[in-house]
Design a protein around this motif. Structure first.
Motif, short mmCIF file in Angstrom:
data_model
loop_
_atom_site.label_atom_id
_atom_site.label_comp_id
_atom_site.label_asym_id
_atom_site.label_seq_id
_atom_site.Cartn_x
_atom_site.Cartn_y
_atom_site.Cartn_z
N ILE A 133 -1.77 -2.55 -6.76
CA ILE A 133 -2.08 -2.47 -5.32
C ILE A 133 -3.41 -1.77 -5.11
N LEU A 134 -3.61 -0.63 -5.78
CA LEU A 134 -4.87 0.10 -5.64
C LEU A 134 -6.04 -0.72 -6.15
N TYR A 135 -5.85 -1.40 -7.26
CA TYR A 135 -6.91 -2.26 -7.80
C TYR A 135 -7.25 -3.38 -6.82
N THR A 136 -6.22 -4.01 -6.25
CA THR A 136 -6.44 -5.11 -5.31
C THR A 136 -7.25 -4.65 -4.10
N PHE A 137 -6.85 -3.54 -3.49
CA PHE A 137 -7.56 -3.06 -2.30
C PHE A 137 -8.99 -2.67 -2.65
N ASP A 144 -9.16 5.66 2.94
CA ASP A 144 -9.86 6.53 1.98
C ASP A 144 -9.25 6.28 0.60
N LEU A 145 -9.89 5.39 -0.16
CA LEU A 145 -9.32 4.99 -1.45
C LEU A 145 -9.31 6.12 -2.47
N LYS A 146 -10.31 6.99 -2.43
CA LYS A 146 -10.34 8.06 -3.44
C LYS A 146 -9.19 9.05 -3.28
N LYS A 147 -8.74 9.22 -2.06
CA LYS A 147 -7.62 10.12 -1.83
C LYS A 147 -6.27 9.40 -1.97
N SER A 148 -6.29 8.10 -1.92
CA SER A 148 -5.05 7.33 -2.08
C SER A 148 -4.61 7.37 -3.55
N LYS A 149 -3.32 7.20 -3.78
CA LYS A 149 -2.82 7.38 -5.16
C LYS A 149 -1.52 6.62 -5.38
N ALA A 150 -1.19 6.50 -6.64
CA ALA A 150 0.12 5.99 -7.05
C ALA A 150 1.04 7.18 -7.23
N ALA A 151 2.05 7.31 -6.35
CA ALA A 151 2.99 8.42 -6.45
C ALA A 151 3.92 8.23 -7.64
N ASP A 152 4.28 6.98 -7.92
CA ASP A 152 5.00 6.62 -9.13
C ASP A 152 4.72 5.14 -9.38
N VAL A 206 0.62 5.66 -2.10
CA VAL A 206 0.38 6.47 -0.90
C VAL A 206 -1.07 6.24 -0.48
N LEU A 207 -1.24 5.65 0.69
CA LEU A 207 -2.57 5.34 1.22
C LEU A 207 -2.96 6.40 2.24
N GLU A 208 -4.14 6.98 2.04
CA GLU A 208 -4.64 8.02 2.94
C GLU A 208 -5.71 7.44 3.86
#
Length: 536
Positions: free
Chosen positions: A146-150, A168-176, A181-183
């Motif tokens: 998902i993060l790669y796609t966005f 804000d992609l840099k603050k977004s993360k994979a929680a598991d 989690v998109l910020e």
């Protein structure tokens, strides 16, 4: 897009950067040109004849379906994030899935997402994925995908970047492994409907995605693809939505003219054709083929640039809205199919559905009076159009004829599609456009707020922008409804879009084809959800 803080993914494979202002973001359907019916060959069983009221029954697995798809050219693509033409939409729907999409009734439904939830301020969104979803190469569809796609969409400046909001992609993360989690840098309350409304540009792909060897989670895998001619896809046996897909193989064949589509269906060269006009309905019905005429929220506006003369003056814009006899236009262009519209979009958005404004009706005397008061009684208006969708050119011609009956001069300038997009789209003061249905705020963010990336009208109104900012920042549904209705009032009274109707979508298929549900979105063949199709 540079303020989006892109992640440090490497983008393997060629990213063909058709910039946003090529028209793809408007959800357009480009028809005509480049189709090669001969690619069908002449073999295949007859489509057969029979009643259009064929019982569906239970899905039967197996079969090869041949789709005679209108449009396309040698620039056809199967890039998940770079679609433009009707045939691109058809092919990518076979290969990929989104997180969320609009269903055939215009309502969001989860696809790869198990849930999409905001925090209390809509500055953070948590997306949980379905378990066990695999890409065609067997790799898992997970949070990193998902993060790669966005990231790919944003850094590649693809159309979907516009609807992801202030992410804000840099603050977004994979929680598991299955949670993202998109910020957001400010509240973005419409992410869920934005993901659904523009799902065709937000298909999920794996890290190191290569559009030349496309891999998705979709119901079919790519076997072969020749741009401008044909693609062949085959069933993905590990598709997450078992027992779908039902078909073994799917051929999507470019057919550049409606008459050729009808002939191919009649002769059994193809099983399904799409995006027809009313002219073909009686021929196909009398031949025993199923004809679907879907009411939609799609809209084909006549666009007036409010930053250019003569449309800076709202009296001129109001006059043009009063030129049209809308029921007569609908009868002339679509044999009465479709619905009269009232110069605003978002037909199936609840806040719009429940809101009534006085219908703009033809008043040639008032139109002429407004033009005279604005100093344009003798102006000859030049309206640019092209066949970007069925009925576009006919609409312009009917508009010109209706204006002429009131002494108002409109010259219709018809251009080939390539020339129109190169020289006229987003440039000339008076033209035509085409949009599929999306929720109101999703469309407004792309089309009518100040600086919107596909603002063909260049409309700008501080009050409108303020309502939009408040509506996209609140999770209060009642407040959002009130704000949307204030925006719709401005669209109706002052906007640069003349929206005379919501067009129908007309498709046809042989009576041994099943599982196609008409859609309100304004996309052909039930939003191209081929995983539901089956053959008897």
């Amino acid at each position: 897009m540079s303020d989006r803080n892109p992640l440090d993914f490497s983008l393997d494979g060629e990213v063909t950067r058709r910039k946003l202002l090529k028209g793809a973001g408007a959800g357009m359907l480009v028809v005509g040109g480049g189709g090669i019916l001969a690619a069908c060959g002449s073999s295949g069983s007859s489509a057969g004849t029979g009643s259009s009221q064929v019982s569906e029954g239970s899905p039967v697995p197996g079969g090869v379906l041949r789709v005679g798809a209108q449009g396309g050219s040698n620039t056809d693509t199967v890039d998940a994030h770079n679609v433009l033409s009707n045939t691109d939409f058809a092919r990518t729907a076979q290969l990929y899935d989104p997180l969320v999409r609009l269903n055939t009734k215009g309502q969001p439904e989860k696809v790869l997402a198990e849930s999409v939830e905001p925090n209390k301020t809509a500055t953070q969104w948590t997306i949980k994925l379905k378990k066990g979803v695999k890409f065609h190469d067997g790799s898992p569809c997970n949070a990193q995908a998902i993060l790669y796609t966005f990231n790919r969409i944003i850094t590649g400046e693809f159309p979907g970047a516009n609807v992801l909001g202030p992410l804000d992609l840099k603050k977004s993360k994979a929680a598991d492994d299955l949670t993202v989690v998109l910020e957001y840098s400010k509240p973005y309350a419409i992410l869920y409907e934005a993901l659904a409304g523009r799902y065709e540009y937000l298909y999920i792909v794996p890290p190191k995605y290569n559009p030349k060897k496309p891999i998705g989670t979709g119901p079919f895998k790519l076997k072969s693809f020749t741009p401008g001619r044909e693609s062949v896809t085959v069933k993905f046996d590990e598709y997450w939505d078992h027992p779908k897909p039902y078909l073994d193989e799917l051929h999507t064949i470019n057919v550049n003219e409606e008459t050729a589509q009808v002939s191919a269906l009649q002769s059994g060269q193809v099983d399904v054709v799409n995006n027809l006009t009313a002219a073909s309905v009686s021929t196909l019905e009398s031949g025993g083929f199923i004809v679907s005429i879907a009411e939609t929220g799609g809209w084909a506006p006549i666009t007036m640039r409010v930053d250019q003369e003569p449309f800076k003056d709202n009296r001129v814009r109001e006059a043009m809205k009063l030129v049209i006899d809308r029921p007569t236009m609908l009868q002339s262009v679509f044999s009465g199919n479709g619905n009269v519209a009232n110069d605003h979009f978002g037909r199936y958005t609840p806040a719009v559905e429940s809101f009534q404004l006085p219908q703009h009706e033809q008043d040639l005397e008032k139109a002429a009076s407004l033009l005279k008061a604005a100093g344009h009684a003798d102006t000859k208006f030049q309206l640019y159009t092209t066949e970007i969708a069925p009925g576009e050119i006919q609409t312009a011609e009917v508009f010109g004829t209706q204006a002429e009956s009131g002494g108002i001069k409109i010259e219709v300038i018809k251009q080939p599609t390539t020339e129109f997009f190169a020289r006229s789209y987003l440039k000339v003061p008076f033209a035509m456009d085409w949009w599929a249905y999306e929720p109101y705020l999703v469309t407004a963010g792309q089309a009518t707020v100040t600086g919107a990336v596909f603002s063909v009208t260049n409309f700008s109104d501080p009050s409108y922008d303020k309502y939009y900012e408040e509506a996209t920042s609140t999770l209060d549904e009642n407040l959002q409804k009130e704000l949307i209705q204030q925006m719709v009032k401005i669209d109706w009274a002052e906007g640069g879009n003349i929206i005379p109707y919501n067009f129908p979508i007309i498709d046809s298929w042989a009576n041994n084809v099943h599982g196609i549900t008409p859609s309100v979105l304004g996309q052909a063949l039930g939003n191209f959800q081929f995983q539901n199709f089956w053959m008897s």
